[in-house]
Design an enzyme around this catalytic site. Structure first.
Site, short mmCIF file in Angstrom:
data_model
loop_
_atom_site.label_atom_id
_atom_site.label_comp_id
_atom_site.label_asym_id
_atom_site.label_seq_id
_atom_site.Cartn_x
_atom_site.Cartn_y
_atom_site.Cartn_z
N SER A 37 0.84 -1.20 0.00
CA SER A 37 0.00 0.00 0.00
C SER A 37 0.88 1.26 0.00
CB SER A 37 -0.89 0.01 1.24
OG SER A 37 -0.12 0.38 2.37
N CYS A 163 -8.23 -21.22 1.70
CA CYS A 163 -7.30 -22.12 2.38
C CYS A 163 -7.97 -23.33 3.05
CB CYS A 163 -6.46 -21.33 3.38
SG CYS A 163 -7.38 -20.06 4.24
N HIS A 248 -5.13 -25.24 9.19
CA HIS A 248 -6.59 -25.31 9.29
C HIS A 248 -7.01 -26.78 9.37
CE1 HIS A 248 -6.71 -21.13 8.60
NE2 HIS A 248 -7.22 -21.07 7.39
N1 LIG Z 1 -3.63 -15.69 5.50
C1 LIG Z 1 -4.08 -16.79 4.89
O1 LIG Z 1 -4.01 -17.92 5.43
C2 LIG Z 1 -4.66 -16.70 3.51
C3 LIG Z 1 -4.88 -17.90 2.82
C4 LIG Z 1 -5.41 -17.85 1.53
C5 LIG Z 1 -5.72 -16.64 0.97
N2 LIG Z 1 -5.50 -15.47 1.65
C6 LIG Z 1 -5.83 -14.22 0.96
O2 LIG Z 1 -4.60 -13.54 0.65
C7 LIG Z 1 -4.80 -12.13 0.72
C8 LIG Z 1 -3.79 -11.53 1.69
O3 LIG Z 1 -4.02 -12.04 2.99
P1 LIG Z 1 -3.02 -11.71 4.19
O4 LIG Z 1 -3.46 -12.60 5.30
O5 LIG Z 1 -1.62 -11.78 3.73
O6 LIG Z 1 -3.41 -10.16 4.50
P2 LIG Z 1 -2.51 -9.05 5.23
O7 LIG Z 1 -1.52 -9.65 6.14
O8 LIG Z 1 -3.49 -8.07 5.79
O9 LIG Z 1 -1.69 -8.33 4.02
C9 LIG Z 1 -2.33 -7.46 3.09
C10 LIG Z 1 -1.31 -6.93 2.09
O10 LIG Z 1 -2.00 -6.07 1.14
C11 LIG Z 1 -1.37 -4.77 1.14
N3 LIG Z 1 -2.36 -3.72 0.91
C12 LIG Z 1 -3.38 -3.33 1.73
N4 LIG Z 1 -4.05 -2.29 1.17
C13 LIG Z 1 -3.45 -2.04 -0.01
C14 LIG Z 1 -3.68 -1.09 -1.05
N5 LIG Z 1 -4.69 -0.19 -0.97
N6 LIG Z 1 -2.86 -1.09 -2.13
C15 LIG Z 1 -1.85 -1.99 -2.23
N7 LIG Z 1 -1.59 -2.92 -1.27
C16 LIG Z 1 -2.38 -2.94 -0.18
C17 LIG Z 1 -0.74 -4.64 2.50
O11 LIG Z 1 0.28 -3.65 2.43
P3 LIG Z 1 0.68 -2.71 3.72
O12 LIG Z 1 1.58 -3.55 4.60
O13 LIG Z 1 1.41 -1.58 3.08
O14 LIG Z 1 -0.59 -2.32 4.40
C18 LIG Z 1 -0.20 -6.05 2.70
O15 LIG Z 1 0.98 -6.21 1.96
C19 LIG Z 1 -6.26 -11.92 1.11
O16 LIG Z 1 -7.03 -11.72 -0.05
C20 LIG Z 1 -6.63 -13.22 1.80
O17 LIG Z 1 -8.00 -13.48 1.73
C21 LIG Z 1 -4.97 -15.48 2.89
#
Ligand SMILES: NC(=O)c1ccc[n+]([C@@H]2O[C@H](COP(=O)([O-])OP(=O)(O)OC[C@H]3O[C@@H](n4cnc5c(N)ncnc54)[C@H](OP(=O)(O)O)[C@@H]3O)[C@@H](O)[C@H]2O)c1
Length: 363
Positions: A37, A163, A248
């Protein structure tokens, strides 16, 4: 093979960090650009990231400057992995595809789009061929149709599922092939890392559980139908957040379309499943697609989620509940690592299959 230069969208998040760690030393893919972001853009990756991985941050990535998630900041890469929140991915991923940077995504935004493959490589790798149907010329319309760029100029989007859905379909596929499956009931016990970082408040989860995860149950009901190619499959789901770090766990009940299927039959069917990507020489494809556990106290997130690099689906506690009337009802527990098998590791494996099929080429 010349290494592909790859970018990571959402590189600072939980899934983004897992990409960085899993790609460190990868024989085919080298991280060349990272995006997040506006809060992170302009900082070094080391400065922008609250690194939660247990291995040290790779030095070459630590020194990269975080860019905005726009194709202009990713000029030198062959394709990107996306770990963006869906609210951002809705518009950002088509922009990258239209600019010729194919997107291998973890995000829900385009999973159910009819031309976008939703793939677990051990289950439905042939769906990756759908990328030739995509055209993102009218980027940002969210439809991916009617654009003029086509694959000759543009890229494509490939997704991996939720997941929970990954271990579910890996267990269902051999049973579907052998007996036919209907009426699936799933209760998922989902780890904290699935909520990103910092995720759920410690005050809410310590010694507790939360019996609702917004948006999760619909994905568990819908995504397996597309992956398994069975629109009649009925799935009921309940998603629960539990105080587990990674992994999970699913309690699954289902009906098989044949009478008299025994526990030994199920074990033989699962253990003999021939993965369609076996023998392709893919760096992230493990020897074990499904790991069976006879110990009734297994599988458990600790110690099994990380076994064999976190890529297998673990299945145990297989029981026959009822047999008669031309069907057999069974129950079992299955489990997989959510940010590896259920996210970054699964996406990397998708990219490897695309390379092996000649669908993903360097620019
Ligand atoms: N965690 C899991 O087990 C899992 C499994 C499967 C799928 N997912 C999916 O993967 C995705 C990421 O999940 P996560 O758990 O990694 O989330 P997270 O930890 O909240 O990370 C979100 C990422 O997106 C960036 N971001 C947020 N707002 C943004 C914007 N406006 N423009 C550009 N970048 C932005 C953040 O950057 P900043 O650090 O700069 O805010 C960070 O790098 C989600 O769609 C989730 O549903 C997650």
């Amino acid at each position: 093979m010349t290494a592909f230069r790859v970018g990571i969208l959402g590189a600072t998040g939980a899934v983004g960090q897992k990409f960085i760690r899993l790609l460190d030393g990868h024989p085919w893919f080298k991280v060349a650009a990272v995006g997040a972001s506006g809060r992170s853009a302009g900082k070094s990756y080391a400065e922008a990231t609250d690194w939660r991985e247990h291995a040290p941050m790779p030095e070459d990535v630590a020194a990269l400057t975080v860019g905005e998630c726009h194709p202009d900041a990713f000029q030198g890469v062959d394709f990107v992995f996306s770990g963006l929140d869906s609210s951002v991915a809705d518009t950002v991923e088509p922009l990258f595809a239209a600019a010729g940077r194919s997107v291998i995504s973890n995000t829900k935004s385009f999973r159910m789009h009819p031309d976008v493959p939703l793939v677990v490589p051990e289950v439905n790798p042939s769906h990756l061929d759908w990328v030739t149907r995509q055209s993102w010329g009218s980027a940002g319309d969210g439809n991916g149709t009617g654009g003029s760029a086509g694959l000759s100029q543009g890229g494509f989007i490939v997704t991996n599922p939720n997941c929970v859905v990954v271990p579910l379909v890996m267990a269902l596929k051999p049973l579907q092939d052998a007996y036919g499956v209907s009426d699936v009931t799933v209760t998922s016990m989902q780890a904290l890392s699935g909520a990103g970082y910092p995720g759920v408040s410690a005050m809410d989860i310590l010694g507790n559980l939360i019996p609702y995860i917004p948006g999760e149950e619909d994905k568990i009901r819908e995504e397996p139908l597309k992956i398994l190619g069975d629109s009649t499959l009925s799935i009921r789901s309940t998603a629960v957040r539990v105080p587990v770090a990674n992994g999970h766990t699913l309690s699954v009940h289902l009906t098989l379309g044949r009478e008299g299927v025994t526990v030994d039959d199920i074990k033989a069917t699962l253990s003999s499943y021939a993965s369609p990507i076996a023998g392709m020489g893919l760096p992230s494809a493990g020897l074990h697609t499904i790991m069976l556990h006879d110990d009734p106290f297994s599988p458990r997130p600790v110690p099994h989620a990380m076994s064999h690099e976190g890529m297998p689906t673990h299945v145990g506690r297989i029981r026959q509940d009822h047999s008669g009337g031309g069907e057999t009802q069974i129950s079992f527990i299955c489990m997989a690592h959510n940010t590896i098998r259920g996210a970054a590791g699964g996406a990397i494996l998708n990219a490897e299959v695309l390379v092996a099929k000649g669908l993903l080429r360097g620019r």
